[in-house]
Write a protein that holds these residues in place. Structure first.
Motif, PDB file in Angstrom:
ATOM      1  N   ALA A   1       3.882  -3.083 -17.838  1.00 36.37           N
ATOM      2  CA  ALA A   1       4.019  -1.720 -17.314  1.00 36.37           C
ATOM      3  C   ALA A   1       4.741  -0.861 -18.334  1.00 36.37           C
ATOM      4  CB  ALA A   1       4.791  -1.724 -15.998  1.00 36.37           C
TER       5      ALA A   1
ATOM      6  N   GLY B   1       1.703   4.856  -7.715  1.00 34.57           N
ATOM      7  CA  GLY B   1       0.484   4.754  -8.510  1.00 34.57           C
ATOM      8  C   GLY B   1       0.633   3.802  -9.671  1.00 34.57           C
TER       9      GLY B   1
ATOM     10  N   GLN C   1       2.127   1.621  -3.559  1.00 35.48           N
ATOM     11  CA  GLN C   1       1.063   2.089  -4.449  1.00 35.48           C
ATOM     12  C   GLN C   1       0.760   3.566  -4.220  1.00 35.48           C
ATOM     13  OE1 GLN C   1      -2.068  -0.651  -3.502  1.00 35.48           O
ATOM     14  NE2 GLN C   1      -1.384  -2.192  -4.981  1.00 35.48           N
TER      15      GLN C   1
ATOM     16  N   GLN D   1       0.816  -6.040 -11.459  1.00 39.36           N
ATOM     17  CA  GLN D   1       0.510  -6.651 -10.170  1.00 39.36           C
ATOM     18  C   GLN D   1       1.704  -6.469  -9.239  1.00 39.36           C
ATOM     19  OE1 GLN D   1       0.108  -8.963 -13.071  1.00 39.36           O
ATOM     20  NE2 GLN D   1      -1.824  -7.822 -13.332  1.00 39.36           N
TER      21      GLN D   1
ATOM     22  N   PRO E   1       0.098   1.126 -12.778  1.00 44.54           N
ATOM     23  CA  PRO E   1      -1.008   0.970 -13.731  1.00 44.54           C
ATOM     24  C   PRO E   1      -1.842  -0.264 -13.405  1.00 44.54           C
ATOM     25  CG  PRO E   1       1.077   0.320 -14.726  1.00 44.54           C
ATOM     26  CD  PRO E   1       1.417   0.905 -13.392  1.00 44.54           C
ATOM     27  N   ALA E   2      -3.041  -0.290 -13.972  1.00 39.88           N
ATOM     28  CA  ALA E   2      -3.951  -1.404 -13.682  1.00 39.88           C
ATOM     29  C   ALA E   2      -3.414  -2.722 -14.224  1.00 39.88           C
ATOM     30  CB  ALA E   2      -5.328  -1.103 -14.278  1.00 39.88           C
ATOM     31  N   SER E   3      -2.544  -2.688 -15.229  1.00 42.43           N
ATOM     32  CA  SER E   3      -2.026  -3.929 -15.821  1.00 42.43           C
ATOM     33  C   SER E   3      -0.868  -4.528 -15.036  1.00 42.43           C
ATOM     34  CB  SER E   3      -1.575  -3.657 -17.259  1.00 42.43           C
ATOM     35  OG  SER E   3      -0.581  -2.637 -17.286  1.00 42.43           O
TER      36      SER E   3
ATOM     37  N   GLN F   1       0.830  -1.207   0.000  1.00 50.18           N
ATOM     38  CA  GLN F   1       0.000   0.000   0.000  1.00 50.18           C
ATOM     39  C   GLN F   1       0.863   1.255   0.000  1.00 50.18           C
ATOM     40  OE1 GLN F   1      -3.078  -0.003   2.935  1.00 50.18           O
ATOM     41  NE2 GLN F   1      -3.599   2.133   2.646  1.00 50.18           N
TER      42      GLN F   1
END
Length: 642
Positions: free
Chosen positions: A418, A398, A394, A404, A400-402, A391
């Protein structure tokens, strides 16, 4: 008189004394009465009562003239010796206070008795059911059915500023919260400022505020405002008027000279509390033996149901509390060390919180806890559990959604795909995140953006305006015109730009090669004319020779950019006349003549190669092939090599 001519003046004075002696005595007595203060005071005292009586009967002018002096004297006496006035007024005020308190206590006892009766009767049961159905408190339902009127709040308001000097309220008004009191006070202050800021009007002003009504009793310097529920009798107005008059008697000077400090008026609280009156309707319920038994059973059943419901509600609340604490402890950056939840005290939670991750309000809401009803005791700490590390990462980068993100033993593991720029930033700054000791991005598929690739290429190589660049399947395709030096730099260093694996320059015109070929063509087409049987250059030859140095230098620079070395062969020719040996010597001298000229222009002899050809030249121009001047002269040939 004629015989006494010498004494006529004395005789006249004697005659005047005899005639005016009585009037002189009256004047002397009148002067003595006016100059003697004691006698004048006695005279005024003897006629003052009758004069005041006559003045009062005729008009009010004397009373209006005496009122300021009398009021000022009374105020000054009260300020200097208040105890004397209190002793004088004690019989009146004491009896009023005792009567008001006795009446209030009697009303309170009667209200309590009626409330007890209603709680243990069928009517009380119906009222409780109505309270549950309408979601009102039982007291409010009982009041709606039995209340005639109740004074819930009393304010003492300064007329000049509209400021509240003192406020008292009944117990029922206290349960309504401070919001209603604040709203009521704001309305009262606005009304007082608008209605009583100027003038000295008297009488009672009324206003409505929802279910409440207000009575305003004005005084010379302050207003008494009563907030009333129900339908009050007009007798209440007399009580309020007596109270405001008593307040002005006790605190008239302080009210007149009020400067903003309301602490001096706290002693008036008993006077205002005496105005908190109430009246309820009389109860007409029959009290029989069977009714008492029924009420007893109702009491027992009600108490049992209340206890059962309380136990069920308490158990449900405890289970919800345990579940909320468990969810709160599972939040990243939070560690609950202890919690306490009492029946009547505010719940408390003690624990550790990472300030960079956990906001107390957010985590409490995520766990289903109302932070306004729970008291938290947090201490700061650095959370290094995997969830907290992820966390924190992140929050900083930030992702990207792609992509993990996970953490294992302090190593940040990336997977998925990424962008290159984001991944480069992570590689530089990942270890700055607390708790991250390493980075594993071997499973990441790097995504390149064509626009960003070209931007990095332009930043590194600064291409000329004559070059266009594009990226096709990791190949840099160039078109346009560019120098050899820039093309060599691109070919050698283009692999340093991420995502570019090769470069295609087939569509790029080499500016240096073009310059070399053009200069070479100009030089090799040049012809230096000589005079017949002589090594002297003709006028046309001198003109042509003067143009060659700049072109040769241009050709030499272009060759250097291409990585070549050039040799300039100076070929001398002679015409067909004369023997061969003479022609060879003449052509050699002519070639050296041109070489010397070029040497004087700054060219190295090592790059010059004079050659005597002996025979006549073979001109390229067909129209001059048979002319004699075209057979004697010097031509040039450029030989280039790496």
């Amino acid at each position: 008189m004629r015989g006494l001519a010498g004494n006529s003046k004395e005789a006249f004075e004697e005659l005047r004394r005899l005639i005016l002696s009585g009037e002189r005595e009256q004047l002397r007595d009148l002067c003595d009465r006016l100059s003697n203060k004691e006698r004048r005071s006695q005279d005024v005292a003897s006629i003052l009562p009758e004069a005041l009586k006559l003045s009062r009967e005729r008009s009010e002018e004397l009373m209006q003239a005496l009122r300021p002096a009398i009021e000022g004297s009374i105020k000054e006496s009260i300020e200097k010796e208040p105890d004397a006035f209190l002793e004088a007024l004690h019989p009146i005020i004491g009896s009023m206070v005792r009567r008001s308190i006795a009446e209030s206590l009697g009303n309170l006892m009667r209200s309590l008795n009626r409330t007890l009766e209603r709680n243990f009767s069928w009517r009380g049961l119906k009222w409780r059911i109505e309270a549950l159905r309408t979601r009102r408190s039982v007291d409010e339902v009982v009041m709606l059915h039995s209340l005639i009127y109740r004074v819930e709040q009393v304010f003492l308001i300064d007329r000049k500023t509209g400021m509240s000097l003192l406020r008292v309220r009944s117990d029922f008004a206290g349960r309504n919260g401070s919001a209603m009191a604040a709203g009521t006070l704001e309305v009262i202050q606005a009304l007082v400022r608008d209605s009583f800021a100027t003038g000295a009007g008297s009488g009672i002003e009324e206003y409505w505020l929802g279910e409440l009504q207000g009575w305003i009793v004005p005084g010379p310097y302050a207003c008494l405002v009563a907030v009333i529920r129900g339908d009050p009798p007009r007798e209440l107005a007399a009580t309020l008027e007596d109270t405001i008059e008593s307040i002005h008697i006790l605190k008239g000077s302080a009210l007149a000279n009020f400067k903003g400090d309301a602490a001096d008026f706290q002693s008036l609280r008993p006077d205002l509390e005496a105005c908190l009156l109430a009246q309820y309707a009389a109860s007409a319920a029959d009290r029989t033996g069977s009714g008492k038994n029924v009420r007893a059973w109702i009491v027992v059943i009600t108490v049992a149901a209340f206890l059962t419901a309380s136990a069920i509600v308490g158990l449900g609340n405890e289970l919800r509390w345990r579940r909320s604490v468990t969810l709160l402890n599972a939040q990243p950056g939070v560690a609950v060390t202890s919690d306490h939840r009492g029946w009547f005290s505010k719940p408390e939670i003690t624990g550790l919180r990472d300030p960079s991750l956990a906001d107390a309000t957010v985590v409490a809401r995520a766990a289903g806890i109302d932070s306004a009803r729970v008291q938290f005791h947090w201490k700061d700490f650095l959370a290094v559990d995997p969830a907290s590390i992820v966390q924190r990462f992140q929050k900083r980068f930030g992702p990207p959604a792609s992509a993990q993100v996970s953490s294992k033993d302090g190593v940040l593991v990336l997977a998925g795909s990424a962008p290159y720029d984001w991944l480069e930033r992570v590689r530089r700054e990942a270890k700055f995140v607390p708790g991250v000791s390493g980075l594993d991005d071997s499973a990441v598929t790097v995504v390149y953006d064509a626009a960003s690739i070209l931007q990095r290429f332009n930043e590194k190589f600064d291409p000329p305006n004559t070059v266009n660049a594009s990226v096709v399947q990791n190949t840099l395709v160039l078109s346009g015109e560019a120098s050899q030096q820039w093309l060599d730099r691109v070919r050698s260093d283009v692999s340093m730009v991420p995502a570019i694996k090769s470069v295609d320059t087939s569509k790029v015109a080499n500016l240096d090669e073009r310059t070399f070929q053009r200069s070479k063509s100009v030089i090799e087409k040049a012809f230096i004319y000589f005079l017949a049987n002589n090594d002297d250059i003709g006028s046309d030859g001198l003109i042509a020779l003067s143009r060659l140095p700049d072109e040769i230098r241009r050709c030499e620079v272009a060759a250097k950019h291409l990585g070549w070395n050039i040799t300039l062969e100076v070929l001398g020719y002679a015409d067909a006349a004369g023997d061969e040996a003479k022609n060879v010597d003449l052509s050699q001298r002519r070639a050296h003549k041109v070489g010397d000229f070029l040497s004087l222009c700054g060219f190295q002899w090592t790059a010059l190669k004079p050659i005597g050809m002996g025979g006549p030249a073979k001109p390229s121009r067909t129209e001059r092939a048979n002319s004699e001047p075209a057979q004697r002269g010097v031509t040039f040939k450029i030989i280039a090599g790496p």
